[in-house]
Design a protein around this motif. Structure first.
Motif, PDB file in Angstrom:
ATOM      1  N   ARG A   1       1.185  -1.333  -0.222  1.00 46.73           N
ATOM      2  CA  ARG A   1      -0.241  -0.068  -0.183  1.00 46.73           C
ATOM      3  C   ARG A   1       1.196   1.192  -0.091  1.00 46.73           C
ATOM      4  NH1 ARG A   1      -3.690  -0.141   5.301  1.00 46.73           N
ATOM      5  NH2 ARG A   1      -4.640   1.976   3.917  1.00 46.73           N
ATOM      6  N   TYR A   2       1.797   0.657   0.110  1.00 47.75           N
ATOM      7  CA  TYR A   2       2.411   2.514  -0.317  1.00 47.75           C
ATOM      8  C   TYR A   2       4.381   2.110  -1.026  1.00 47.75           C
ATOM      9  CZ  TYR A   2       5.654   6.200   1.095  1.00 47.75           C
ATOM     10  OH  TYR A   2       6.614   7.679   2.021  1.00 47.75           O
ATOM     11  N   ASP A   3       4.833   2.742  -1.259  1.00 43.88           N
ATOM     12  CA  ASP A   3       6.027   2.769  -2.821  1.00 43.88           C
ATOM     13  C   ASP A   3       6.876   2.460  -1.972  1.00 43.88           C
ATOM     14  OD1 ASP A   3       7.595   2.894  -4.774  1.00 43.88           O
ATOM     15  OD2 ASP A   3       6.269   3.891  -5.916  1.00 43.88           O
ATOM     16  N   MET A   4       7.845   1.717  -1.300  1.00 39.11           N
ATOM     17  CA  MET A   4       8.549   1.972  -0.685  1.00 39.11           C
ATOM     18  C   MET A   4       9.867   1.835  -1.222  1.00 39.11           C
ATOM     19  SD  MET A   4       8.047  -1.066   2.723  1.00 39.11           S
ATOM     20  CE  MET A   4       7.290  -1.852   1.498  1.00 39.11           C
TER      21      MET A   4
ATOM     22  N   GLU B   1      15.723  -7.760   2.956  1.00 37.50           N
ATOM     23  CA  GLU B   1      14.368  -7.412   2.490  1.00 37.50           C
ATOM     24  C   GLU B   1      14.174  -6.380   3.264  1.00 37.50           C
ATOM     25  OE1 GLU B   1      12.131 -10.572   5.828  1.00 37.50           O
ATOM     26  OE2 GLU B   1      13.256 -11.401   4.285  1.00 37.50           O
ATOM     27  N   VAL B   2      12.711  -5.725   3.256  1.00 35.21           N
ATOM     28  CA  VAL B   2      12.608  -4.678   3.746  1.00 35.21           C
ATOM     29  C   VAL B   2      10.912  -4.876   3.749  1.00 35.21           C
ATOM     30  CG1 VAL B   2      12.087  -2.244   3.666  1.00 35.21           C
ATOM     31  CG2 VAL B   2      14.324  -2.952   2.154  1.00 35.21           C
ATOM     32  N   PHE B   3      10.651  -5.766   4.317  1.00 32.31           N
ATOM     33  CA  PHE B   3       9.170  -5.469   5.024  1.00 32.31           C
ATOM     34  C   PHE B   3       8.686  -4.799   5.593  1.00 32.31           C
ATOM     35  CE2 PHE B   3       9.119 -10.577   3.896  1.00 32.31           C
ATOM     36  CZ  PHE B   3       9.815 -10.515   2.249  1.00 32.31           C
ATOM     37  N   VAL B   4       6.655  -4.726   5.697  1.00 36.02           N
ATOM     38  CA  VAL B   4       6.330  -3.810   6.692  1.00 36.02           C
ATOM     39  C   VAL B   4       4.644  -3.787   7.068  1.00 36.02           C
ATOM     40  CG1 VAL B   4       5.637  -1.322   7.565  1.00 36.02           C
ATOM     41  CG2 VAL B   4       7.768  -1.374   6.132  1.00 36.02           C
ATOM     42  N   PHE B   5       4.841  -4.135   8.095  1.00 33.21           N
ATOM     43  CA  PHE B   5       3.542  -5.607   8.080  1.00 33.21           C
ATOM     44  C   PHE B   5       2.310  -4.776   8.550  1.00 33.21           C
ATOM     45  CE2 PHE B   5       7.008  -8.659   8.628  1.00 33.21           C
ATOM     46  CZ  PHE B   5       6.243  -9.752   7.962  1.00 33.21           C
ATOM     47  N   GLU B   6       1.333  -4.482   8.120  1.00 32.20           N
ATOM     48  CA  GLU B   6       0.287  -3.884   8.095  1.00 32.20           C
ATOM     49  C   GLU B   6      -0.023  -3.384   9.603  1.00 32.20           C
ATOM     50  OE1 GLU B   6      -3.039  -3.026   5.637  1.00 32.20           O
ATOM     51  OE2 GLU B   6      -2.040  -4.078   3.916  1.00 32.20           O
TER      52      GLU B   6
ATOM     53  N   LYS C   1      -1.778   6.659   8.445  1.00 34.13           N
ATOM     54  CA  LYS C   1      -0.339   7.634   8.566  1.00 34.13           C
ATOM     55  C   LYS C   1       1.152   7.385   9.150  1.00 34.13           C
ATOM     56  CE  LYS C   1       0.430  12.167   9.717  1.00 34.13           C
ATOM     57  NZ  LYS C   1       1.787  12.582  10.572  1.00 34.13           N
ATOM     58  N   GLU C   2       0.602   6.433  10.485  1.00 32.93           N
ATOM     59  CA  GLU C   2       2.132   6.008  10.922  1.00 32.93           C
ATOM     60  C   GLU C   2       2.130   5.073  10.274  1.00 32.93           C
ATOM     61  OE1 GLU C   2       1.375   4.337  14.863  1.00 32.93           O
ATOM     62  OE2 GLU C   2       0.382   6.705  15.578  1.00 32.93           O
ATOM     63  N   LEU C   3       1.312   4.166   9.110  1.00 33.75           N
ATOM     64  CA  LEU C   3       2.234   3.109   8.702  1.00 33.75           C
ATOM     65  C   LEU C   3       3.012   3.399   7.470  1.00 33.75           C
ATOM     66  CD1 LEU C   3       1.915  -0.423   8.634  1.00 33.75           C
ATOM     67  CD2 LEU C   3      -0.083   0.246   7.164  1.00 33.75           C
TER      68      LEU C   3
ATOM     69  N   ALA D   1       6.813   2.932   6.710  1.00 33.46           N
ATOM     70  CA  ALA D   1       7.320   2.599   5.725  1.00 33.46           C
ATOM     71  C   ALA D   1       8.511   3.015   4.816  1.00 33.46           C
ATOM     72  CB  ALA D   1       6.065   2.120   3.852  1.00 33.46           C
ATOM     73  N   ASP D   2       8.676   4.348   4.627  1.00 33.75           N
ATOM     74  CA  ASP D   2       8.755   5.597   4.314  1.00 33.75           C
ATOM     75  C   ASP D   2      10.489   5.559   4.753  1.00 33.75           C
ATOM     76  OD1 ASP D   2       8.939   7.910   1.755  1.00 33.75           O
ATOM     77  OD2 ASP D   2      10.275   8.463   4.106  1.00 33.75           O
ATOM     78  N   LYS D   3      10.238   5.829   6.383  1.00 36.12           N
ATOM     79  CA  LYS D   3      11.443   5.162   7.306  1.00 36.12           C
ATOM     80  C   LYS D   3      12.315   4.037   7.153  1.00 36.12           C
ATOM     81  CE  LYS D   3      13.135   6.740  11.200  1.00 36.12           C
ATOM     82  NZ  LYS D   3      12.823   7.038  13.187  1.00 36.12           N
TER      83      LYS D   3
END
Length: 153
Positions: free
Chosen positions: A13-16, A94-99, A106-108, A112-114
Motif C-alpha cells: 500500500r506504499y511505494d517503498m 528484505e524490507v517488509f512492513v506488516f500492516e 499515516k503511521e504505516l 514504510a518510508d523510514k
C-alpha cells in the motif's frame, strides 16, 4: 557503476521502492533495475533473476497484511529470499512492513518510508562503506523505528 535491483509488489500500500531509490540517489550514483511482482511470494525469484542478470545487490519490498496467512506467506517469502542469497552469493535486503505494525494509515506510511530509506542506507554501506557497518556492530540499530541501543554489562 554498481547496479541495485529493486523488487516490489502490487500488494503493498506504499511505494517503498521509490523512497529507497530516492535515498540511494541522494547518497551515491548507482544504476537501478526494477521489477514489480504481484505479491510477497514472488519476490525471491524476481530478486534472484536480477542478481543473476548482474545486479550487485537487491532490495525486496513488501507490505504483508495482518492476518495469520499473510504472516505465513511473508515467512515463506523470507525463506525464499535467504535461499536466493545463498544460491547467488549476493545480498538481498528484505524490507517488509506488516500492516499491523502501526495504528493508522499515516503511521504505516511513515514507517514504510523510514524503513525503506534506512535500509537504502544499509545498501549504500554494504556497497561502498562496509567499515561503517562494522562500527555499528552491537549498537542495536532498528530500521524504521527507534534504535534499541547497545547492552551494557
Amino acid at each position: 557503476m554498481k547496479k541495485v535491483g529493486i523488487v516490489d509488489t502490487t500488494f503493498a500500500r506504499y511505494d517503498m521502492a521509490s523512497a529507497a531509490m530516492n535515498e540511494l540517489k541522494r547518497l551515491c550514483s548507482v544504476k537501478f533495475v526494477r521489477r514489480t511482482v504481484p505479491g510477497v511470494k514472488d519476490l525471491p525469484v524476481a530478486s534472484k533473476f536480477l542478481l543473476e542478470q548482474g545486479c550487485d545487490i537487491t532490495m525486496a519490498f513488501a507490505m504483508p497484511g495482518a492476518e495469520p496467512i499473510d504472516k505465513q506467506c511473508a515467512h515463506e517469502a523470507s525463506s525464499g529470499l535467504i535461499r536466493a542469497q545463498l544460491m547467488t552469493g549476493k545480498h538481498i535486503i528484505e524490507v517488509f512492513v506488516f500492516e499491523d505494525e502501526a495504528s493508522s494509515d499515516k503511521e504505516l506510511a511513515e514507517l514504510a518510508d523510514k524503513r525503506a530509506r534506512e535500509h537504502a542506507l544499509n545498501v549504500y554501506r554494504l556497497l561502498f562503506k562496509p567499515g561503517e557497518l562494522e562500527k555499528l556492530a552491537g549498537t542495536g540499530q532498528r530500521e524504521g523505528g527507534p534504535d534499541a541501543g547497545p547492552l551494557r554489562r
